[in-house]
Design an enzyme around this catalytic site. Sequence first.
Site, PDB file in Angstrom:
ATOM      1  N   GLY A  35     -34.658  -4.587   0.395  1.00 29.21           N
ATOM      2  CA  GLY A  35     -35.500  -4.655  -0.791  1.00 29.21           C
ATOM      3  C   GLY A  35     -36.258  -5.951  -0.896  1.00 29.21           C
ATOM      4  O   GLY A  35     -36.552  -6.412  -1.985  1.00 29.21           O
ATOM      5  N   THR A  36     -36.540  -6.605   0.239  1.00 28.32           N
ATOM      6  CA  THR A  36     -37.245  -7.875   0.190  1.00 28.32           C
ATOM      7  C   THR A  36     -38.656  -7.732  -0.386  1.00 28.32           C
ATOM      8  O   THR A  36     -39.078  -8.539  -1.171  1.00 28.32           O
ATOM      9  CB  THR A  36     -37.289  -8.520   1.590  1.00 28.32           C
ATOM     10  OG1 THR A  36     -37.533  -7.508   2.570  1.00 28.32           O
ATOM     11  CG2 THR A  36     -35.968  -9.161   1.893  1.00 28.32           C
ATOM     12  N   THR A  37     -39.407  -6.700   0.016  1.00 30.35           N
ATOM     13  CA  THR A  37     -40.629  -6.322  -0.690  1.00 30.35           C
ATOM     14  C   THR A  37     -40.808  -4.808  -0.556  1.00 30.35           C
ATOM     15  O   THR A  37     -40.941  -4.303   0.556  1.00 30.35           O
ATOM     16  CB  THR A  37     -41.888  -7.022  -0.136  1.00 30.35           C
ATOM     17  OG1 THR A  37     -41.712  -8.440  -0.173  1.00 30.35           O
ATOM     18  CG2 THR A  37     -43.112  -6.668  -0.977  1.00 30.35           C
TER      19      THR A  37
END
Length: 217
Positions: free
Chosen positions: A16-18
């Site tokens: 879920g970093t981006t």
Amino acid sequence: MEKHCMDSQVKGVSTGTTILAAIFDGGVVIGSDSRASIGGEYVSSKTINKVIQVHDQIFCCMAGSLADAQAVIKAAKFHLSFHSVQMETPPLVIAAASVLKELCYKNKDELQAGFLTAGWDKKKGPQVYVVSLGGMLVSQPVTIGGSGSTYIYGYVDAKYKPNMSREECLQFATNALALAMGRDNVSGGVAHLVVITETGVEHVVVPGNKLPRFHDE
């Protein structure tokens, strides 16, 4: 939807970093970068695809603990497959988001997982739903998440417009991911994008060296 990590004693592998999803005229784009991190500081994988197909025209992006998110998606796929056989019709997008929500809510004390769910169905057309860590469900026309999202809220607010064309929305999503990956130390790699419309699904992969570059890079 913020990225949560395990406590300081156990730093789990997180994703879920981006991640992002956006509705355009006739369809929806969902996408992410390709990195997973440990403790929000160290990149543990540069090649993970966080855009997962849960049914024919329904996809989701994972956030939170990678292992938890993968377990929830595996269970959701089973539920949706069983549902489609029972109903003799593909599941609605809201049904997929609701399954993910229930799994997250019922196990909120044990799991650290959240999702962006996007897809197309005959009842409501293109849709985007946010399932937060803890199991809250919200419908939105555009949404972003993960650590990289903190750098692009202004861009998303300024540039997203309802009823964009497919090409405009795809460029919007690519630019947003590129901006986040340029600023966030644990976002990067390639951009995985999926375009979902009534006619089908298209996968788009933009390599890191082909991503848009901006004046400060």
